[in-house]
Motif scaffolding. Structure first.
Motif, PDB file in Angstrom:
ATOM      1  N   ASP A  80       0.713  -1.076   0.104  1.00  0.00           N
ATOM      2  CA  ASP A  80      -0.105   0.098  -0.115  1.00  0.00           C
ATOM      3  C   ASP A  80       0.892   1.042   0.000  1.00  0.00           C
ATOM      4  O   ASP A  80       0.434   2.179  -0.037  1.00  0.00           O
ATOM      5  CB  ASP A  80      -0.865  -0.066   1.241  1.00  0.00           C
ATOM      6  N   GLY A  81       2.211   1.115  -0.031  1.00  0.00           N
ATOM      7  CA  GLY A  81       2.888   2.391   0.042  1.00  0.00           C
ATOM      8  C   GLY A  81       3.567   2.866   1.237  1.00  0.00           C
ATOM      9  O   GLY A  81       4.406   3.792   1.315  1.00  0.00           O
ATOM     10  N   LYS A  82       2.927   2.443   2.333  1.00  0.00           N
ATOM     11  CA  LYS A  82       3.451   2.623   3.609  1.00  0.00           C
ATOM     12  C   LYS A  82       4.731   1.904   3.981  1.00  0.00           C
ATOM     13  O   LYS A  82       4.951   0.848   3.672  1.00  0.00           O
ATOM     14  CB  LYS A  82       2.399   2.471   4.606  1.00  0.00           C
ATOM     15  N   VAL A  83       5.365   2.444   5.118  1.00  0.00           N
ATOM     16  CA  VAL A  83       6.442   1.870   5.485  1.00  0.00           C
ATOM     17  C   VAL A  83       6.183   0.842   6.794  1.00  0.00           C
ATOM     18  O   VAL A  83       5.246   0.970   7.439  1.00  0.00           O
ATOM     19  CB  VAL A  83       7.577   2.852   6.211  1.00  0.00           C
ATOM     20  N   GLY A 276       4.177  -0.984  -9.635  1.00  0.00           N
ATOM     21  CA  GLY A 276       5.504  -1.298  -8.779  1.00  0.00           C
ATOM     22  C   GLY A 276       6.396  -0.117  -8.623  1.00  0.00           C
ATOM     23  O   GLY A 276       7.216   0.016  -7.759  1.00  0.00           O
ATOM     24  N   TYR A 277       6.265   1.186  -9.363  1.00  0.00           N
ATOM     25  CA  TYR A 277       7.304   2.093  -9.478  1.00  0.00           C
ATOM     26  C   TYR A 277       6.695   3.532  -8.797  1.00  0.00           C
ATOM     27  O   TYR A 277       7.174   4.458  -8.974  1.00  0.00           O
ATOM     28  CB  TYR A 277       7.453   2.530 -11.019  1.00  0.00           C
ATOM     29  N   GLU A 278       5.610   3.079  -8.204  1.00  0.00           N
ATOM     30  CA  GLU A 278       4.880   4.274  -7.619  1.00  0.00           C
ATOM     31  C   GLU A 278       5.821   5.045  -6.556  1.00  0.00           C
ATOM     32  O   GLU A 278       5.494   6.444  -6.397  1.00  0.00           O
ATOM     33  CB  GLU A 278       3.541   3.923  -6.602  1.00  0.00           C
ATOM     34  N   ASN A 279       6.710   4.335  -5.985  1.00  0.00           N
ATOM     35  CA  ASN A 279       7.480   5.135  -5.075  1.00  0.00           C
ATOM     36  C   ASN A 279       8.453   6.167  -5.570  1.00  0.00           C
ATOM     37  O   ASN A 279       8.910   7.272  -5.280  1.00  0.00           O
ATOM     38  CB  ASN A 279       8.320   4.291  -4.116  1.00  0.00           C
ATOM     39  N   TRP A 280       8.672   5.905  -7.078  1.00  0.00           N
ATOM     40  CA  TRP A 280       9.593   6.859  -7.685  1.00  0.00           C
ATOM     41  C   TRP A 280       9.057   8.064  -8.090  1.00  0.00           C
ATOM     42  O   TRP A 280       9.788   9.339  -8.200  1.00  0.00           O
ATOM     43  CB  TRP A 280      10.251   6.178  -8.933  1.00  0.00           C
ATOM     44  N   MET A 281       7.840   8.045  -8.603  1.00  0.00           N
ATOM     45  CA  MET A 281       7.221   9.590  -9.149  1.00  0.00           C
ATOM     46  C   MET A 281       8.297  10.118 -10.014  1.00  0.00           C
ATOM     47  O   MET A 281       8.743  11.103 -10.070  1.00  0.00           O
ATOM     48  CB  MET A 281       6.870  10.529  -8.228  1.00  0.00           C
ATOM     49  N   ALA A 282       8.803   9.337 -11.306  1.00  0.00           N
ATOM     50  CA  ALA A 282       9.858   9.760 -12.016  1.00  0.00           C
ATOM     51  C   ALA A 282       9.403  10.708 -13.074  1.00  0.00           C
ATOM     52  O   ALA A 282       8.111  10.857 -13.545  1.00  0.00           O
ATOM     53  CB  ALA A 282      10.540   8.570 -12.800  1.00  0.00           C
ATOM     54  N   GLN A 283      10.436  11.814 -13.342  1.00  0.00           N
ATOM     55  CA  GLN A 283      10.091  12.498 -14.665  1.00  0.00           C
ATOM     56  C   GLN A 283      11.427  12.783 -15.498  1.00  0.00           C
ATOM     57  O   GLN A 283      12.518  12.729 -14.979  1.00  0.00           O
ATOM     58  CB  GLN A 283       9.760  14.108 -13.884  1.00  0.00           C
ATOM     59  N   SER A 284      11.048  13.123 -16.807  1.00  0.00           N
ATOM     60  CA  SER A 284      12.376  13.448 -17.731  1.00  0.00           C
ATOM     61  C   SER A 284      12.622  14.734 -17.565  1.00  0.00           C
ATOM     62  O   SER A 284      11.751  15.727 -17.244  1.00  0.00           O
ATOM     63  CB  SER A 284      11.883  13.064 -19.175  1.00  0.00           C
ATOM     64  N   TRP A 430      11.258   9.426  -4.912  1.00  0.00           N
ATOM     65  CA  TRP A 430      11.420   8.571  -3.930  1.00  0.00           C
ATOM     66  C   TRP A 430      10.536   8.801  -2.745  1.00  0.00           C
ATOM     67  O   TRP A 430      11.094   8.510  -1.642  1.00  0.00           O
ATOM     68  CB  TRP A 430      13.043   8.441  -3.314  1.00  0.00           C
ATOM     69  N   GLY A 431       9.547   8.947  -2.775  1.00  0.00           N
ATOM     70  CA  GLY A 431       8.541   9.088  -1.895  1.00  0.00           C
ATOM     71  C   GLY A 431       8.187  10.195  -1.216  1.00  0.00           C
ATOM     72  O   GLY A 431       7.384  10.336  -0.146  1.00  0.00           O
ATOM     73  N   ASP A 432       9.443  11.039  -1.038  1.00  0.00           N
ATOM     74  CA  ASP A 432       9.383  12.373  -0.117  1.00  0.00           C
ATOM     75  C   ASP A 432      10.226  13.226  -0.684  1.00  0.00           C
ATOM     76  O   ASP A 432      11.581  12.872  -1.119  1.00  0.00           O
ATOM     77  CB  ASP A 432       9.640  11.874   1.218  1.00  0.00           C
ATOM     78  N   PRO A 433      10.054  14.592  -0.678  1.00  0.00           N
ATOM     79  CA  PRO A 433      10.747  15.721  -1.167  1.00  0.00           C
ATOM     80  C   PRO A 433      12.212  15.572  -0.643  1.00  0.00           C
ATOM     81  O   PRO A 433      13.350  16.036  -1.051  1.00  0.00           O
ATOM     82  CB  PRO A 433       9.984  16.957  -0.990  1.00  0.00           C
ATOM     83  N   GLN A 434      12.226  15.494   0.611  1.00  0.00           N
ATOM     84  CA  GLN A 434      13.572  15.348   1.580  1.00  0.00           C
ATOM     85  C   GLN A 434      14.678  14.624   0.841  1.00  0.00           C
ATOM     86  O   GLN A 434      15.648  14.465   0.953  1.00  0.00           O
ATOM     87  CB  GLN A 434      13.224  15.041   2.926  1.00  0.00           C
ATOM     88  N   SER A 520       6.588  -2.148  -5.320  1.00  0.00           N
ATOM     89  CA  SER A 520       7.513  -3.328  -5.239  1.00  0.00           C
ATOM     90  C   SER A 520       9.051  -2.781  -5.732  1.00  0.00           C
ATOM     91  O   SER A 520      10.083  -3.601  -5.529  1.00  0.00           O
ATOM     92  CB  SER A 520       7.071  -4.368  -6.070  1.00  0.00           C
ATOM     93  N   ALA A 521       9.188  -1.883  -6.697  1.00  0.00           N
ATOM     94  CA  ALA A 521      10.423  -1.768  -7.230  1.00  0.00           C
ATOM     95  C   ALA A 521      11.535  -1.354  -6.340  1.00  0.00           C
ATOM     96  O   ALA A 521      11.266  -0.312  -5.552  1.00  0.00           O
ATOM     97  CB  ALA A 521       9.982  -0.518  -8.468  1.00  0.00           C
ATOM     98  N   GLY A 522      12.725  -1.820  -6.570  1.00  0.00           N
ATOM     99  CA  GLY A 522      13.868  -1.897  -5.517  1.00  0.00           C
ATOM    100  C   GLY A 522      13.526  -2.353  -4.223  1.00  0.00           C
ATOM    101  O   GLY A 522      14.526  -2.128  -3.256  1.00  0.00           O
ATOM    102  N   GLN A 523      12.340  -3.110  -3.859  1.00  0.00           N
ATOM    103  CA  GLN A 523      12.537  -4.027  -2.697  1.00  0.00           C
ATOM    104  C   GLN A 523      12.691  -5.386  -2.988  1.00  0.00           C
ATOM    105  O   GLN A 523      13.157  -5.960  -3.907  1.00  0.00           O
ATOM    106  CB  GLN A 523      10.781  -3.803  -2.250  1.00  0.00           C
ATOM    107  N   PRO A 524      12.875  -6.062  -1.517  1.00  0.00           N
ATOM    108  CA  PRO A 524      13.314  -7.392  -1.750  1.00  0.00           C
ATOM    109  C   PRO A 524      12.360  -8.429  -2.272  1.00  0.00           C
ATOM    110  O   PRO A 524      11.134  -8.127  -2.368  1.00  0.00           O
ATOM    111  CB  PRO A 524      13.584  -7.669  -0.090  1.00  0.00           C
TER     112      PRO A 524
END
Length: 547
Positions: A80-83, A276-284, A430-434, A520-524
């Protein structure tokens, strides 16, 4: 989520850049597998080369993918995207949020059989703070106390709001202190190749740039996991390698693909997903080297933005989703704030700014030249750069010298050394601007040898101050206000142009379960299994948080 089934392109592109290529002996010169593995194994295709196994020095996708299998982290992402818990089974904050107490699982051991202790966790955090390109996240971490072997207390000078989100694979690998703490430099440490990890799989074979073979770690701390006995990750840097291998049945899965063939969606045993890639929120992004004249002037960068033709975005995967609202924090997060752009395309204003900056046209209409470093990609990057080159010269008199790099490693070195003016690349939240923004824009995040840490070379005291304030409070309303101001400030400084969303894809055999779950991307991969295997109910469910 939108799919790019209509894009039938000549090959797959990944946003993975190799920044170094150390040489090791290839113990096995054979490049192809026999294909006789049973269904307790997985053959996985990765569309670039991997040269490192310690995920400490880079945030590259390949190194992170392998690192997440070899090394456990304190926490992990849930579907669900939570830690959620991982090596750490429970945690709690002090009332002032300056102390985070982590309780490790009992009985967890490294691949050499030695127990995993709080001392190892403290050592690992120190190594991340020293070496990782995202180390700025831990700037407020003063020390780690270890009152007993299974308790670690992270003591901070100021709160770190994204700390829990940061303590996940592959960002914080748990390293054995008794192996890596011997004083030998980590990058050249013998165990940087013959790794001793803490994750669900241990290293069986590594041929740098060709393949990684992982085998099940029988003493993994989560009972009944991993389900797979063996994973072979074969690297396919050549253009047609991944799709051909999948279609022949040589490989059973592939991921980290920016776009893919339409035929994948029609293959009887292959499934295509962008989950699977939701945590990334990638942009070109169109990258500017802010330290290299004349791009060290805001007026020049603004002129480049004003004369950028948005129709060029048609070459970028995800461009049909671009709505003009791109920025350093992408839409879809609570911290996003739309910044109205009064002049998204104003060539007259761009020419005026260039005149004011002291760069008149010569008798041939040219003002100055810039270099554009190109990834070795003939389908997207090169046509995009060629159109940009023609447009800039015609509209504002800026000549682009296109630098064609023979491989990703060469391109990465041009970024690392700062020898470039402009480039086309991608960025990740990566899930957070910080985590995903501070390392790009803060002046203290300019590290030698770190490819993804402020490679814009952007220095702005006002931006630094806003980032510091947003990154040192747990008050969500304060963080939102600071990030809103940050987005206004950055939009006026033009350190780069954020162009369009990047959508990654995974292709896998229909009977392989767990590879393309949410986040799931980048996870075990301890929860992966083949459908015909007999498992208990919910075989890939994760442990629950213990109060």
């Amino acid at each position: 989520m939108h799919h790019f089934y209509g894009r039938i392109l000549s090959y797959l592109l990944v946003i993975v850049v190799l920044v170094s290529s150390p040489q090791w002996v290839d113990a096995n010169p054979e490049d192809h597998l026999s294909g006789d593995e049973n269904r307790t194994s997985l053959r996985y295709a990765f569309p670039s080369r991997i040269f490192e196994l310690l995920p400490l020095f880079t945030s590259l996708s390949g190194e992170g993918l392998v690192g997440a299998q070899l090394f456990a982290s304190p926490l992990r992402l849930q579907p669900d995207g939570k830690v959620g818990p991982y090596l750490v089974e429970s945690w709690s904050y002090s009332e002032d949020s300056l102390r985070l107490t982590l309780h490790l699982r009992q009985g967890a051991v490294f691949h050499d059989g030695q127990p995993i202790t709080a001392s190892d966790l403290a050592f690992s955090l120190a190594m991340v703070k020293k070496h990782h390109p995202f180390r700025l996240v831990l700037a407020n971490l003063e020390r780690v106390e270890t009152p007993d072997s299974l308790t670690a207390v992270l003591v901070m000078s100021k709160p770190i709001p994204a700390l829990l989100r940061f303590l996940i694979p592959p960002l914080v690998p748990i390293l054995p202190r008794h192996v890596y703490g011997d004083g030998h430099p980590l990058r050249s440490h013998p165990a940087a190749i013959r790794v001793v990890g803490s994750g669900p799989f241990q290293l069986d074979e590594f041929v740098p740039g060709k393949r990684v073979v992982l085998k099940k770690f029988d003493r993994f701390f989560l009972a009944g996991r991993p389900h797979l006995e063996k994973i072979t990750i074969t690297m396919y840097p050549e253009s047609e390698g991944v799709p051909l291998a999948l279609e022949r049945g040589d490989e059973e899965a592939a991921g980290y693909l920016i776009y893919f063939y339409k035929r994948f969606s029609l293959a009887s045993q292959l499934k295509v997903t962008q989950a699977g890639y939701e945590n990334w929120m990638a942009q070109s992004i169109l990258v500017f080297n802010n330290s290299k004249p004349p791009l060290d002037q805001v007026k020049i960068r603004q002129a480049l933005s004003l004369s950028f033709d948005r129709s060029f975005l048609d070459f970028l995967p995800g461009s049909d989703q671009w709505d003009g609202k791109g920025g350093v924090i992408p839409p879809g997060t609570a911290f996003y704030h739309a910044i109205p752009d009064p002049d998204p395309f104003n060539v007259a204003k761009a020419n005026k700014l260039l005149d004011e900056a002291g760069y008149p046209r010569d008798e041939n209409g040219k003002r100055f030249s810039l270099t554009f470093s190109l990834l070795p990609d003939e389908t997207v990057t090169q046509p995009f750069a060629e159109l940009l080159r023609q447009s800039y010269m015609r509209k504002v008199g800026i000549e682009l010298d296109l630098i064609y790099h023979p491989d990703n490693s060469s391109w990465g070195r041009s970024i690392l050394t700062g020898s470039f003016h402009m480039a086309l690349n991608g960025t990740f939240l990566w899930g957070d601007p910080q985590i995903g923004v501070h390392r790009l824009l803060h002046s203290k995040s300019i590290y030698p040898g770190a490819l993804w840490a402020n490679y814009f070379r952007f220095i702005d005291p006002m931006t630094d101050a806003l980032l510091d304030e947003a990154g040192s409070t747990m008050d969500q309303s304060v963080r939102m206000a600071r990030y809103k101001a940050l987005q206004r400030r950055v939009s006026s400084q033009y350190p780069a142009l954020w162009l369009a969303p990047l959508e990654f894809s995974t292709v896998h055999h229909e009977n392989l379960i767990g590879l393309s779950e949410q986040y799931s991307a980048g996870q075990p991969w301890d929860g992966l299994y083949w459908q015909q295997q007999e498992r208990e109910a919910h075989p890939h469910s994760l442990p629950s948080f213990k109060d």
